[in-house]
Design a protein around this motif. Structure first.
Motif, short mmCIF file in Angstrom:
data_model
loop_
_atom_site.label_atom_id
_atom_site.label_comp_id
_atom_site.label_asym_id
_atom_site.label_seq_id
_atom_site.Cartn_x
_atom_site.Cartn_y
_atom_site.Cartn_z
N PRO A 275 -27.65 -32.76 23.61
CA PRO A 275 -26.33 -32.74 24.26
C PRO A 275 -25.45 -31.64 23.69
CG PRO A 275 -26.98 -34.99 23.75
CD PRO A 275 -28.00 -34.10 23.10
N GLY A 276 -24.82 -30.89 24.58
CA GLY A 276 -23.96 -29.79 24.17
C GLY A 276 -24.66 -28.45 24.11
N ASP A 277 -26.00 -28.43 24.18
CA ASP A 277 -26.74 -27.16 24.18
C ASP A 277 -26.44 -26.35 25.44
OD1 ASP A 277 -27.97 -27.58 21.76
OD2 ASP A 277 -29.96 -28.01 22.58
N THR A 278 -26.55 -25.05 25.30
CA THR A 278 -26.51 -24.16 26.46
C THR A 278 -27.94 -23.82 26.85
OG1 THR A 278 -24.37 -23.18 25.90
CG2 THR A 278 -25.83 -21.88 27.30
N VAL A 279 -28.27 -24.14 28.10
CA VAL A 279 -29.61 -23.91 28.63
C VAL A 279 -29.53 -22.84 29.71
CG1 VAL A 279 -31.58 -24.94 29.83
CG2 VAL A 279 -30.31 -26.28 28.14
N VAL A 280 -30.28 -21.76 29.52
CA VAL A 280 -30.33 -20.67 30.49
C VAL A 280 -31.68 -20.72 31.20
CG1 VAL A 280 -30.33 -18.16 30.80
CG2 VAL A 280 -28.73 -19.22 29.20
N VAL A 281 -31.67 -20.55 32.51
CA VAL A 281 -32.88 -20.64 33.32
C VAL A 281 -32.98 -19.40 34.21
CG1 VAL A 281 -34.19 -22.06 34.96
CG2 VAL A 281 -32.56 -23.15 33.39
N SER A 282 -34.11 -18.71 34.15
CA SER A 282 -34.35 -17.61 35.09
C SER A 282 -35.06 -18.17 36.32
CB SER A 282 -35.18 -16.50 34.44
OG SER A 282 -36.43 -16.98 34.00
N THR A 283 -34.96 -17.42 37.44
CA THR A 283 -35.40 -17.94 38.75
C THR A 283 -34.80 -19.33 38.94
OG1 THR A 283 -37.48 -16.77 38.36
CG2 THR A 283 -37.36 -18.10 40.33
N ALA A 284 -33.51 -19.41 38.73
CA ALA A 284 -32.83 -20.70 38.61
C ALA A 284 -32.73 -21.48 39.91
CB ALA A 284 -31.43 -20.48 38.04
N ALA A 285 -32.89 -20.81 41.06
CA ALA A 285 -32.84 -21.51 42.34
C ALA A 285 -34.23 -21.89 42.84
CB ALA A 285 -32.15 -20.65 43.39
N GLY A 286 -35.28 -21.52 42.09
CA GLY A 286 -36.64 -21.83 42.51
C GLY A 286 -36.99 -23.29 42.31
#
Length: 336
Positions: free
Chosen positions: A146-157
């Motif tokens: 909880p509280g982490d920043t999660v970055v996702v590439s191809t985020a709409a896939g």
């Protein structure tokens, strides 16, 4: 049995497979032998991983042979069975290939689809390989807190959108990276990302990521490799976890591409980088499917599908996926 149609690999591609590398042909399915099941497919799946399945370069799976049916997941209905565990009318999903009617050993069946209140198509997406990849990749490998920043590439896939929403359910802040204004809007409006970056519209992606992640990136779910990942790695937080799920931006691994090295980032930030293949978690699929289905039913996990019509659409389906033409899980719907 009546004639059916299938898609076979006609030529070995160098890089992303194009329509000319496949051939649609008619064939007469054989009668099932002992232990075999006949499935009339209703949906065929299209995965980024298919590029690797037809490549001559070493992969985690044997390449599809020239003249063989294109390997794919599919979902459909059992119409005949010589196995005591299956009977006509059962809805099943598994590795049935790009064909209208599949005669397969029972071992090719991944599971019976028991979520009768949900569309069968979901068994190939949010309740299929894409969903379980997101689930185990994020929760087991990424280990978000909880509280982490999660970055996702191809985020709409199909994988990325599930990752972002599961991360939100875990109490994380989410930042999606996608290509084009429409997909960025989809990230925010449909999948609930806290922020979304259009990598096609920025001249300095690393700066855009840093601005969106002022405390650094705790978990990076990497579906692309390449320049996008190079930019994100510069903003890793101390103890970050990098999940390698796909390498969609690399068109060919022969010759092996070179680029910026991640070692310094990993060393200085005491971060770790690990790959994920959903097949390694097959023994835990029921756990993932139960939680994913519950989130879908509650509306906490939304999904999008991009459906092509008819087996004739299959040959170009992988290439158009890599051209970014899909909006959601790419499927092919077959017609009886």
């Amino acid at each position: 049995m009546p004639l059916s149609r299938r898609v076979v690999l006609a030529a070995r591609p160098d890089g992303i497979p194009q329509a000319q590398h496949f051939r649609v042909e008619a064939y007469e399915p054989p009668a099932p032998k002992a232990g075999e099941v006949v499935v009339r497919n209703q949906f065929l799946s299209v995965e980024p991983a298919m590029r690797g399945w037809v490549s001559a370069v070493a992969n985690y799976a044997e390449p599809v042979g020239i003249g063989e049916v294109m390997r794919s997941f599919a979902s459909g209905e059992v119409i005949a069975s010589e196995h005591p565990g299956y009977r006509p009318g059962d809805r099943v999903t598994g590795m049935f290939g790009w064909q209208e009617v599949a005669v397969v050993p029972a071992s090719a069946i991944s599971r019976k689809v028991t979520e009768t209140d949900l569309p069968l198509s979901t068994s190939l997406g949010v309740l299929g390989l894409n969903g379980v990849t997101a689930y185990f990749g994020l929760l087991d490998v990424g280990q978000p807190k909880p509280g982490d920043t999660v970055v996702v590439s191809t985020a709409a896939g199909s994988v990325g959108s599930a990752v972002g929403q599961i991360a939100k359910l875990m109490g994380c802040r989410t930042v999606g990276i996608a290509g084009g204004a429409d997909k960025v809007a989809q990230c925010r409006e449909e999948f609930g990302y806290d922020a979304a970056i259009d990598y096609k519209a920025t001249n300095d992606l690393a700066a855009a990521v840093a601005e969106a992640c002022l405390r650094g990136v705790d978990v990076y779910f990497d579906n692309t490799s390449g320049a996008v990942s190079d930019a994100v790695l510069r903003t890793l937080a101390m103890g970050a976890r990098v999940v390698i799920c796909g390498t969609a931006s690399v068109s060919s691994w022969d010759p092996w591409p070179t680029g910026p090295r991640p070692e310094r980032h990993l060393l200085v930030k005491r971060a770790r980088m690990q790959g994920v293949l959903a097949f390694d978690y097959a023994h835990r699929f029921p756990e993932a499917l139960s939680r994913l289905a519950g989130w879908v039913r509650s509306g906490e996990l939304r999904y999008a599908e991009d459906i092509l019509e008819g087996i004739e659409a299959a040959p170009d389906a992988i290439a158009s996926l890599y051209r970014g033409e899909n909006r959601g899980k790419r499927l092919i719907r077959l017609h009886a």
